[in-house]
Motif scaffolding. Structure first.
Motif, PDB file in Angstrom:
ATOM      1  N   LEU A  31     -43.317  -0.070   0.821  1.00  0.00           N
ATOM      2  CA  LEU A  31     -44.625  -0.659   0.553  1.00  0.00           C
ATOM      3  C   LEU A  31     -44.976  -1.684   1.627  1.00  0.00           C
ATOM      4  CD1 LEU A  31     -44.436  -1.007  -3.329  1.00  0.00           C
ATOM      5  CD2 LEU A  31     -45.517   0.785  -1.953  1.00  0.00           C
ATOM      6  N   SER A  33     -44.032  -1.577   4.661  1.00  0.00           N
ATOM      7  CA  SER A  33     -44.397  -0.846   5.874  1.00  0.00           C
ATOM      8  C   SER A  33     -45.850  -0.361   5.794  1.00  0.00           C
ATOM      9  CB  SER A  33     -43.421   0.308   6.083  1.00  0.00           C
ATOM     10  OG  SER A  33     -44.067   1.535   6.195  1.00  0.00           O
ATOM     11  N   HIS A  34     -46.239   0.056   4.589  1.00  0.00           N
ATOM     12  CA  HIS A  34     -47.633   0.479   4.391  1.00  0.00           C
ATOM     13  C   HIS A  34     -48.587  -0.681   4.685  1.00  0.00           C
ATOM     14  CE1 HIS A  34     -50.607   3.165   2.209  1.00  0.00           C
ATOM     15  NE2 HIS A  34     -51.279   2.034   2.323  1.00  0.00           N
ATOM     16  N   ASP A  36     -48.046  -3.308   6.488  1.00  0.00           N
ATOM     17  CA  ASP A  36     -48.047  -3.631   7.923  1.00  0.00           C
ATOM     18  C   ASP A  36     -48.947  -2.677   8.699  1.00  0.00           C
ATOM     19  OD1 ASP A  36     -46.323  -5.652   7.394  1.00  0.00           O
ATOM     20  OD2 ASP A  36     -44.514  -4.568   8.012  1.00  0.00           O
ATOM     21  N   LEU A  37     -48.873  -1.405   8.337  1.00  0.00           N
ATOM     22  CA  LEU A  37     -49.694  -0.419   9.051  1.00  0.00           C
ATOM     23  C   LEU A  37     -51.173  -0.688   8.827  1.00  0.00           C
ATOM     24  CD1 LEU A  37     -47.536   2.711   8.289  1.00  0.00           C
ATOM     25  CD2 LEU A  37     -48.117   1.881  10.570  1.00  0.00           C
ATOM     26  N   GLN A  38     -51.500  -1.084   7.569  1.00  0.00           N
ATOM     27  CA  GLN A  38     -52.895  -1.395   7.242  1.00  0.00           C
ATOM     28  C   GLN A  38     -53.367  -2.598   8.057  1.00  0.00           C
ATOM     29  OE1 GLN A  38     -54.698   0.551   4.824  1.00  0.00           O
ATOM     30  NE2 GLN A  38     -56.305  -0.471   5.987  1.00  0.00           N
TER      31      GLN A  38
END
Lengths: 889, 109
Positions: A31, A33-34, A36-38
């Motif tokens: 979560l 990582s998600h 961070d990508l956002q």
């Protein structure tokens, strides 16, 4: 679905169940990582980092909310349901203490006997010996012989084909001087490298090493067992370095073994002393071709079994030239070490293994009876819940789901029962460990709960669960909805052939078969004890005299025996006494020979098989045997006199076709060379090895005409009175001869304990298991009849209000019991006739497995117990108040 | 199960499987991809995406592996298993039959 997918799913489920923390951390990381990508994306679109973070978090919303949802997917159906079902069914069971107690007790008893018997099989046949890295050990034997000569061992050991090759034997005896009297011990005689190769755990000191213990040095060192250390030396912590006297010579203790050593010989045999081979102990040690030791090898770390076999075979072939007996170098039979193979290598474990197999079948059947009890109770309970189950089915619960839930009850009962059973098995195992058996060497049955037993018990949980709960669960969920929802569960008529009645019939049938087996074994013991041994067992005492091997010349020894005999005869009460090298029905029951002889009056050589014993004057009179023709041996039948023998009736019947043998000359090869020997008498038959055996031919040779002299001699003393009174005086007068000589005096009866052992063990063990099976089956029968009666309360009330008497009512209920028990017994009888056939191997000659008396006794006693078990519910049914019952509706 | 404005559960599973058909992707990329391809009509929230991904993984239709994105971030990459590929095929056929049937009714009824 493919197999690989199932495996994948199972792997993931197990992981989420047992590695919860790791899975949680991984989800958090995913979560994050998600997020961070956002954030990266927002920054790429031109937001400031802090702003981007805020926006991403806002969009993400409450993480906790959907984390829960993700977690739920991990525990899909099975495991989550199991936990729920366990909780639910436990609540249900707790409300029914009687069901719980009877079930747990039934399964517990079944599991207790199962684990105990399994632990016995485990200790005898499955557990490796106590050694360093026991899985690398191998048995070595040749195609022709279990034993190798000393020369062969030396060559093979030096060949380096394996990491090590050691030898051992337990066929000798030594006299240990305990205080001022000697006792015979059976030592483990081993090659010098034995402890180096095996790595047996040592508690104190060390094992002897290959240099100090070489047979050529005549080593005087000894390693003693933990049991011997405690009993003989009082657990003296300074024992190492002290000496014990064996065969009148001091041997220095170099080590004490750790406790609970599993001996390499198997069978739970626990030798008290380990001695290096030497010529002092084995005068024939270096004689060419003498069978001295069994071989055990250790594979090198880089060797597979096949490698080891190849290397060893090559070495054996190379060493052939140096071999004394080149014909026997085929030491190719190399197998991984296991006690079972060790036994099969050393002789006939067949009966013991077969008996254990029989016991495992019996305890398995007992567990089945126990599970049938539980199944009966669960069926009754599910019948009460028809309503609830029907409702849940109507509301859309899947049948599989309901079956699973009902099975959970069985799982609880099996789990608790097994735990109880294992707890009960611990004292049972302790009891078996303490049993002392009349063997010449201590036997330590080291029954304990180890990994194998725990694995077996876990298997029993699963078996008990399925056996007791599956059928009831399937039955309960098969009902058709409409009638079950309408029915109030108190129907007037019970169907004739319910699953419960079938179960009870099965229980009665199985328990009848068990009882017949048990009765056969008990009858076998009774039969054995009443069998005529062919000699007087009630009025004699037997003294076993074991001389130290090379202490006396033959002449001196004969003089000592003569002195002892005179002194024994002088004891008040002794009517006669005689010397012999073997006492029938003991471990030393005489030699067994099969040879070709020429017989006076017969053209060809005849092959004769007989039991041979060397006896002194008066032997037959002292043993209470009859001299049918000719004469007994006399004092004058000595080395200088013409050779004579006495045959028994069976020998005459079998080989002389009943012709008068007295005065006939025969040539006994071997020991008596080919000197012509005259048969001077015929005596009555006796049993030799076992009480159940078919009659054997026998030849008796005068003690003083025998060329090989025996280290062990028996003196039999006969009295008209109680032989117990003879024990002390006989021991005293013989012990005066020489303290280094081991003297063991017993009544004839106790000397024969060994012969009774198999039938006694069989009767006790199988008999008590039969009774246990009966008790469990009767609990089941009682339950079925009670339940049947309770279901018919309304019918009975109506009948009573219409004028039926209490007798009539009891008749109705008892008739039900008679149908169930009768059908079960008929089936059990029929089954027994077939399945008890292999038991013939355990029974004495003359007792048939279809012994009618046994069947009759069993049937009558089972019928009586069954009647008693159904009497109570019948009596209760007859005492209901019809008005109260009918008003309740 | 169903949440307002969410897709029917089975449909989301189908979309995820389809999105993964070409190459392994991480969660964020799957959501982005569905959003882009559907012209921003289908918005997949994390709250429905991750339970669906984990459910599919537990059923061994997709498998997961940690790897690095082009931007150097650690991410859990999902890819179709053999069983997943088979499921995608049969589910797609099922969906097409269903939507064709619904289309027929809407046009002709």
């Amino acid at each position: 679905m493919t197999l690989s997918r199932w495996i994948q799913i199972a792997r993931l489920r197990t992981r989420s169940l047992f590695r919860r923390g790791a899975v949680e951390r991984e989800l958090a990381r995913e979560l994050q990582s998600h997020l961070d990508l956002q954030i990266d994306e927002y920054i790429a679109r031109g937001m400031k980092p802090e702003q981007a973070r805020q926006a991403a978090l806002r969009e993400f919303g409450g993480i906790a909310r959907f984390q829960d949802e993700v977690r739920d997917t991990w525990h899909t159906s099975l495991l989550g349901d199991l936990r729920r079902d366990l909780r639910y069914s436990w609540r249900g069971l707790r409300r029914r203490p009687l069901l719980l107690i009877v079930s747990v007790l039934s399964i517990g008893l079944g599991v207790a006997v199962n684990t105990t018997i399994f632990a016995l099989a485990n200790t005898l046949f499955l557990s490796p010996p106590s050694a360093r890295d026991a899985t690398r050990l191998v048995h070595i034997r040749s195609a022709r012989s279990s034993h190798a000569s000393y020369e062969q061992w030396r060559a093979l050991s030096a060949s380096g084909a394996l990491a090590g090759v050691a030898g051992y034997q337990i066929e000798s005896e030594v006299n240990w001087l305990r205080g001022d009297a000697a006792v015979t011990l059976v030592p483990m005689l081993v090659t010098a490298n034995f402890f180096d190769v095996l790595g047996v755990p040592i508690a104190l000191g060390r094992g002897f090493n290959a240099n100090e213990a070489r047979a050529e040095l005549d080593p005087r060192v000894v390693v003693i067992s933990d049991g011997f250390w405690r009993s003989a030396l009082g657990g003296d912590s300074t024992a190492v370095g002290k000496a014990i006297t064996l065969n009148a010579r001091p041997y220095t203790i170099v080590g004490v073994l750790a406790p609970h050593i599993r001996g390499i010989f198997g069978y739970g045999s626990a030798p008290e002393v380990y001695l290096p081979l030497s010529k002092t102990l084995l005068p024939y040690l270096t004689e060419p071709g003498a069978a001295v030791v069994q071989l055990v090898g250790r594979l090198r770390d880089d060797q597979t079994l096949a490698d080891g076999r190849a290397a060893f075979t090559a070495a054996a072939r190379r060493a052939e030239g140096t071999m004394v007996s080149p014909a026997d170098t085929g030491f190719a039979r190399i197998e991984l070490f296991s006690p079972a193979r060790g036994l099969s290598q050393s002789g006939a474990p067949g009966t013991v293994a077969a008996f254990l197999g029989l016991l495992l079948v019996i305890v398995g059947l007992i567990l089945c009876i126990a599970c049938a009890n539980v199944a009966g109770l669960l069926l009754a309970r599910n019948a009460e819940r028809r309503h609830e189950i029907a409702l849940r089915l109507a509301l859309g619960a899947g049948r599989a789901r309901l079956v699973r839930q009902l099975l959970t009850e069985g799982l609880w009962l099996a789990l608790l029962g097994t735990l109880g059973g294992v707890a009960l098995a611990v004292p049972l195992m302790g009891l078996m460990n303490r049993v002392s058996l009349p063997f010449p060497m201590p036997v330590e049955l080291d029954l304990k709960i180890d990994a194998a037993v725990v694995g077996y018990a876990s298997l029993l949980i699963a078996i008990a669960c399925v056996l007791s709960a599956l059928a009831p669960a399937l039955q309960a969920t098969r009902l058709s909805l409409a009638p079950a929802l309408k029915d109030d569960g108190r129907g007037v008529l019970s169907p004739r052939l319910t699953l419960r009645r079938l179960l009870a019939i099965g229980q009665v049938a199985v328990s009848l078969t068990l009882l017949i087996t048990a009765t056969l074994f008990v009858r076998n013991l009774a039969r054995t004890q009443s069998l005529d041994a062919g000699f007087d067992t009630a009025h004699a005492a037997v003294a076993q005299i074991a001389f130290v091997q090379d202490r006396y010349s033959r002449v001196a020894r004969e003089a000592m025996i003569e002195t002892a005999l005179e002194r024994v005869r002088a004891i008040p009460g002794v009517t006669s006494a005689a010397a012999t090298t073997g006492v029938p029905l003991t471990i030393r029951g005489g030699r067994t020979s099969g040879i070709e002889i020429t017989l006076d009056g017969f053209k060809d050589e005849v092959h004769v098989e007989f039991s041979g014993t060397d006896v002194g004057p008066d032997y037959f009179a002292t043993m209470g045997m009859r001299t049918l023709r000719g004469r007994e041996f006399r004092r004058t039948d000595d080395a200088s006199a013409p050779r004579v023998v006495i045959a028994n009736e069976e020998f005459v019947r079998r080989y002389l076709s009943g012709r008068d043998p007295v005065g006939r000359i025969l040539n006994l090869p071997g020991d008596s060379s080919t000197e012509p020997t005259e048969i001077v008498g015929v005596v009555s038959n006796t049993k030799h090895r076992t009480l159940g055996e078919a009659t054997r031919a026998a030849i008796y040779v005068p003690l003083r005409q025998r060329k090989i002299d025996s280290r062990v001699v028996f003196i039999v003393a006969r009295t008209a009175h109680d032989p117990d009174a003879l024990l002390a005086p006989v021991r005293r007068v013989i012990a005066q001869l020489d303290p280094s000589t081991a003297v063991d005096v017993r009544t004839m009866r106790s000397a024969l304990a060994f012969a009774f052992l198999p039938s006694r063990v069989g009767a006790i063990v199988v008999g008590s298991l039969g009774v246990l099976g009966l008790v469990l089956a009767m609990i089941g029968l009682f339950g079925v009849i009670s339940f049947g009666a309770s279901r018919r309360v309304r019918e009975i009330a109506i009948r009573m209000s219409l004028g039926a008497t209490r007798r009539n009512v009891m008749g109705i209920v008892l008739r039900d019991a008679i149908v169930v028990a009768g059908t079960g017994m008929a089936l059990g009888m029929a089954a027994s006739v077939v399945v008890t056939r292999p038991l013939a191997a355990f029974l004495v000659d003359g007792l048939s497995v279809r012994d009618p008396l046994c069947y009759a006794m069993t049937a009558v006693s089972l019928a009586m117990v069954a009647l008693a078990a159904s009497w109570i519910p019948a009596w209760r049914a007859a005492r209901i108040d019809p008005m109260a019952v009918l008003r309740r509706d | 199960m169903g949440k307002p404005s969410d897709l029917i559960q089975g449909t989301l599973d189908l979309l995820i499987l389809k999105t993964l058909a070409a190459e392994p992707k991480h969660g964020w990329a799957i959501a982005k991809r569905i959003q882009q391809v559907s012209d921003e009509v289908l918005q997949i929230t994390q709250g429905s995406l991750y339970p669906a991904l984990h459910r599919l993984e537990q059923q061994a239709l997709i498998s997961a592996e940690w790897g690095q994105t082009e931007t150097g971030r650690d991410a859990k990459f999902y890819q179709l298993t053999k069983a997943g590929r088979a499921a995608l095929k049969s589910e797609t056929a099922q969906w097409e039959r269903l939507s064709a049937a619904v289309g027929l009714v809407l046009r002709n009824a």
